[in-house]
Design a protein around this motif. Sequence first.
Motif, PDB file in Angstrom:
ATOM      1  N   LEU A  22      42.919  33.204  34.705  1.00 43.33           N
ATOM      2  CA  LEU A  22      43.812  34.265  34.244  1.00 43.33           C
ATOM      3  C   LEU A  22      44.787  34.674  35.353  1.00 43.33           C
ATOM      4  O   LEU A  22      45.988  34.818  35.122  1.00 43.33           O
ATOM      5  N   LEU A  77      48.889  34.375  35.319  1.00 41.95           N
ATOM      6  CA  LEU A  77      49.806  35.471  35.678  1.00 41.95           C
ATOM      7  C   LEU A  77      50.709  35.040  36.831  1.00 41.95           C
ATOM      8  O   LEU A  77      51.929  35.250  36.796  1.00 41.95           O
ATOM      9  N   ARG A  93      46.768  39.418  27.425  1.00 41.99           N
ATOM     10  CA  ARG A  93      46.134  38.313  28.138  1.00 41.99           C
ATOM     11  C   ARG A  93      44.873  37.856  27.403  1.00 41.99           C
ATOM     12  O   ARG A  93      44.236  38.640  26.704  1.00 41.99           O
ATOM     13  N   HIS A 127      41.335  31.523  39.630  1.00 39.92           N
ATOM     14  CA  HIS A 127      40.809  32.174  38.440  1.00 39.92           C
ATOM     15  C   HIS A 127      41.864  31.894  37.384  1.00 39.92           C
ATOM     16  O   HIS A 127      43.053  32.141  37.601  1.00 39.92           O
ATOM     17  N   VAL A 177      38.243  41.012  31.210  1.00 43.08           N
ATOM     18  CA  VAL A 177      38.356  40.518  32.572  1.00 43.08           C
ATOM     19  C   VAL A 177      38.918  41.626  33.464  1.00 43.08           C
ATOM     20  O   VAL A 177      39.914  42.246  33.156  1.00 43.08           O
ATOM     21  N   LEU A 227      50.501  41.899  30.196  1.00 34.01           N
ATOM     22  CA  LEU A 227      49.100  41.706  30.564  1.00 34.01           C
ATOM     23  C   LEU A 227      48.146  42.165  29.472  1.00 34.01           C
ATOM     24  O   LEU A 227      47.031  41.666  29.358  1.00 34.01           O
ATOM     25  N   LEU A 245      41.060  42.829  36.220  1.00 37.62           N
ATOM     26  CA  LEU A 245      42.168  42.294  37.003  1.00 37.62           C
ATOM     27  C   LEU A 245      42.059  42.896  38.399  1.00 37.62           C
ATOM     28  O   LEU A 245      42.808  43.756  38.809  1.00 37.62           O
ATOM     29  N   VAL A 301      35.562  31.614  29.137  1.00 36.49           N
ATOM     30  CA  VAL A 301      34.765  30.624  29.843  1.00 36.49           C
ATOM     31  C   VAL A 301      34.198  29.722  28.762  1.00 36.49           C
ATOM     32  O   VAL A 301      33.744  30.207  27.724  1.00 36.49           O
ATOM     33  N   MET A 342      36.101  38.563  25.921  1.00 32.82           N
ATOM     34  CA  MET A 342      35.534  38.901  27.224  1.00 32.82           C
ATOM     35  C   MET A 342      36.543  39.712  28.034  1.00 32.82           C
ATOM     36  O   MET A 342      37.696  39.316  28.219  1.00 32.82           O
ATOM     37  N   ALA A 369      45.410  48.674  34.954  1.00 35.76           N
ATOM     38  CA  ALA A 369      45.684  47.305  35.392  1.00 35.76           C
ATOM     39  C   ALA A 369      45.778  46.373  34.189  1.00 35.76           C
ATOM     40  O   ALA A 369      46.599  45.453  34.158  1.00 35.76           O
ATOM     41  N   GLY A 370      44.959  46.626  33.171  1.00 34.97           N
ATOM     42  CA  GLY A 370      44.940  45.750  32.008  1.00 34.97           C
ATOM     43  C   GLY A 370      46.136  45.932  31.087  1.00 34.97           C
ATOM     44  O   GLY A 370      46.374  45.099  30.216  1.00 34.97           O
ATOM     45  N   GLN A 371      46.879  47.021  31.267  1.00 36.82           N
ATOM     46  CA  GLN A 371      47.971  47.312  30.335  1.00 36.82           C
ATOM     47  C   GLN A 371      49.345  47.142  30.959  1.00 36.82           C
ATOM     48  O   GLN A 371      50.362  47.374  30.290  1.00 36.82           O
ATOM     49  N   ILE A 372      49.396  46.785  32.223  1.00 34.30           N
ATOM     50  CA  ILE A 372      50.713  46.738  32.847  1.00 34.30           C
ATOM     51  C   ILE A 372      51.539  45.563  32.347  1.00 34.30           C
ATOM     52  O   ILE A 372      51.011  44.575  31.844  1.00 34.30           O
ATOM     53  N   GLU A 373      52.834  45.712  32.498  1.00 30.70           N
ATOM     54  CA  GLU A 373      53.749  44.601  32.291  1.00 30.70           C
ATOM     55  C   GLU A 373      54.358  44.291  33.651  1.00 30.70           C
ATOM     56  O   GLU A 373      54.504  45.172  34.484  1.00 30.70           O
ATOM     57  N   TYR A 389      41.242  35.292  28.003  1.00 31.18           N
ATOM     58  CA  TYR A 389      40.475  34.536  28.989  1.00 31.18           C
ATOM     59  C   TYR A 389      39.159  34.114  28.357  1.00 31.18           C
ATOM     60  O   TYR A 389      38.492  34.903  27.697  1.00 31.18           O
TER      61      TYR A 389
END
Lengths: 238, 632
Positions: A209, A213, A83, A207, B3, A80, B5, A87, B1, B30-34, A85
């Motif tokens: 993203l 996932l 990731r 969404h 986001v 993650l 999660l 717009v 941007m 949350a942004g760093q989890i696998e 994203y």
Amino acid sequence: MALFAKAAAPDWPQYLAQRAATARDARLARFFAAGTIAPDTPINEAPLVALDMETTGLDPQRHAIVSIGLVPFTLNRIALAQRRYWVVRPLRPLSDESVAFHHITHADIAQAPIIDAILAELLEALAGRLVVVHFRHIERPFLNTTLQALLGEGIQFPVIDTMSIEARRYRQSIWARFRRWIRRPPVSIRLHNSRMRYGLPAYQGHHALTDALATAELLQAQIARHFPADVPIGSLWR
Amino acid sequence: MEVELLDIRQHMGGFPPFDMIDDDLLDEVAGQIEVAYFKAGSDILVYDQEIHHLCYIRSGAVEVYRRNGDLYNWLDEGDIFGHFGLMRNNRVRFPVRAMEDTLIYFIPEVLFEKLCESNDNFADFVELERPRLQATIEEQKKNNDMMITRVRKLVSRYPLIVAASTTVQEAAHQLTESQVSAVLVVDSMNDAPRYIYRDSEARPWQVRGILTDSDFRGRVVAKGLPPETPVGEIIGDRLIVIQSDESVYEAMLTMLRNNVHHLPVMHRLSPIGIVHLSDIIRYETNSSFYLVSNIFSQVNAAGMARLAPDVRAAFVSMVDEGADSRMVGSALSTIGRSFTRRLLELAEESLGPPPVAYCFMALGSLARDEQSIVTDQDNALVLADDFDPDEHDAYFAALAGIVSDGLNTCGYPYCKGDIMATNRQWRQPLSVWKQYFNDWLNDPTPERLLNSSIFFDLDAIYGDSLLVEELQELIAEKAAKKPLFLAAMALNALNRTPPLGIFRTFVLEQDGKKNNSINLKRRGIAPMVDLIRVHALACGSRAQNSFDRLDDIDQTQLLAPGVSDNLRHAFEFLSMSRYRHQVIDIKQERPPDNNIEPENVSDSERHHLKDSFQILDYAQKFLRFRFPMPAE
């Protein structure tokens, strides 16, 4: 090998090599030059990237991309932290219905870059990875049409389609034919419903993203349940 | 941007220890989890593999094993694992396998360390063996009714109000007339009044201060001021108030902090009343107090029986208002004792005075002050040694009959095991009772003691309490020196074992069997009481209440440090859980019982029950080891 001799899948390495040599746009040329992994690579060794786009409709000729989400992953882990994203501002105006659907407003879009501005980043994130989507008739055709309009040259690349994996399991099997015969409705192969079959949690949909996932997790689950972990990617890509 | 999660963050934020983490840090996590998916039956962590992530179960369920392959634990949605490995050389100590199709969030080690460093609660959670139960129990302690009840509930009348120009004599007169001890002083409006009072013609006044009984002493008489002094000249310039929606507890703290005994209660800007320290004290001791005095004013068993709905109502409100198990248990026991006492008073009125001294004795939960709303009567009579069966027994048989029938009418059914004073065997002079106890102590076998453990929780209810105290004395002195007796008691204490826990919609037994409901008394509370009793007897404790017994055990080295606290927390949780489910039964108009149904169990309760059962399980294993059967 019979597995990747399927008529549906083109010879992707050859196609990508040829486009690398002929692409005029430097960003596209770099993307094609990164090529793809060999068709006999086992899936558990392949670098993958789940891709999802929200669009204003289903027809690439009339509708446009409004957001793009992607998550690089492998069969073992979805990263993650990597990731992405965006717009993006479509070249055509946005209709009100699609706004309600995506929760992306006119104001969001008005401030967003057009896809040209993020294309380099997008292609770099995809380069060298096998793209995974749920329902392959959206992301690739939309990107192709958008780039045709923008650059005068399109884009194609191999994808694994988790929806068609579901369809093969649940729509084309003997069991599915039996259900049709007894006039039971076909099982749903939409992303959310497919995930339920594997005990995956319900995510807030629509969404780009989150859906990317969700697609990555679904592929992990499908491979774990239906395929050997070393199934060659050439038998899965389209 | 960037986001958010959101979905991931919200899920994690709903489970401990992440519920203690602030949103920014949680976003970062949350942004760093696998993420990875594991099919049912597949290995997630194998023994001794390297580990660099904390694992969080997003969906599904896993089994945790010991190195030797024994099942150690099972975990499901919202649980974490892998932290022991992270904290000990980055090697997996407990292998983990997916029991169901499972989605795991892997949290990188650097973030795990950051979470531990930035949040003590998080660190405690992952470092201590079983902290979440403890944290919850401590939280509940704070949440007793004083925390929940709003202070406006204590306001019984509108405050007395005088203008600043009123003389102190007139103010004193009004206070006396109204039988109150404080008055609010108001003055004409200034530019920025903090609190506003509107009189009967809706004219606004600023609230300047409060004048109390003691001010007349300290600020008027002691200073030699004349009775004509306007009150506006003597009141202090600081006004401590409390808002009406604050808790009673907060009101008490405000009084303590500012050393005042009166607090004006404000609804936003306007005064609605004044609370005095005594209002708070009275409130705290109120509800069961009223009920008990009502019991003693009844003239027959039928009248007492009509109070049964009040008993249930008091029980429901105590549990709802967040009382802990000791408060509930002792209130219900006080009520039970009051019924018994009043019945004995009435019996003596009708039978005449007793021919010899006696003591009516409570056994079991009543003696331990741990009654629940579902209880039968366990009692006995200890008679003075000048008791002559031929001459006196008719009286005591009649007395026992009246009490037993009365209790049955009042909602305390007859004891199925016939442990009641109506049974001649349990209506005996002190010397015979001593013989009973000596027999149990000197010649114990698990079989002989099987139905006798209840006699080792004993307390006087009414009459000559010395008779029962002699028995308590005898037990406390002898039991500790009788290894065979302790071993037999310990063996019996292991007859009933806890399940592994509640899982989804069923009760999971240690052997993997599934059941639909669980009798919490039989599978949790009673075994806990039994094992605490054995330790208490072994250390010569005279206490009957399980918490008091644990306090006595703490004075010795019988249990390893921390164990008795774990037992306290587990016992507290199991007891409250039983009370809460009895309240659910009552509210749903079903007869309350000792069962809990998995569908009525919340996520956090499920976790805490599991922890409590595990503590009980460990404690039982230790008991077996600590009190072995001596060799022949």
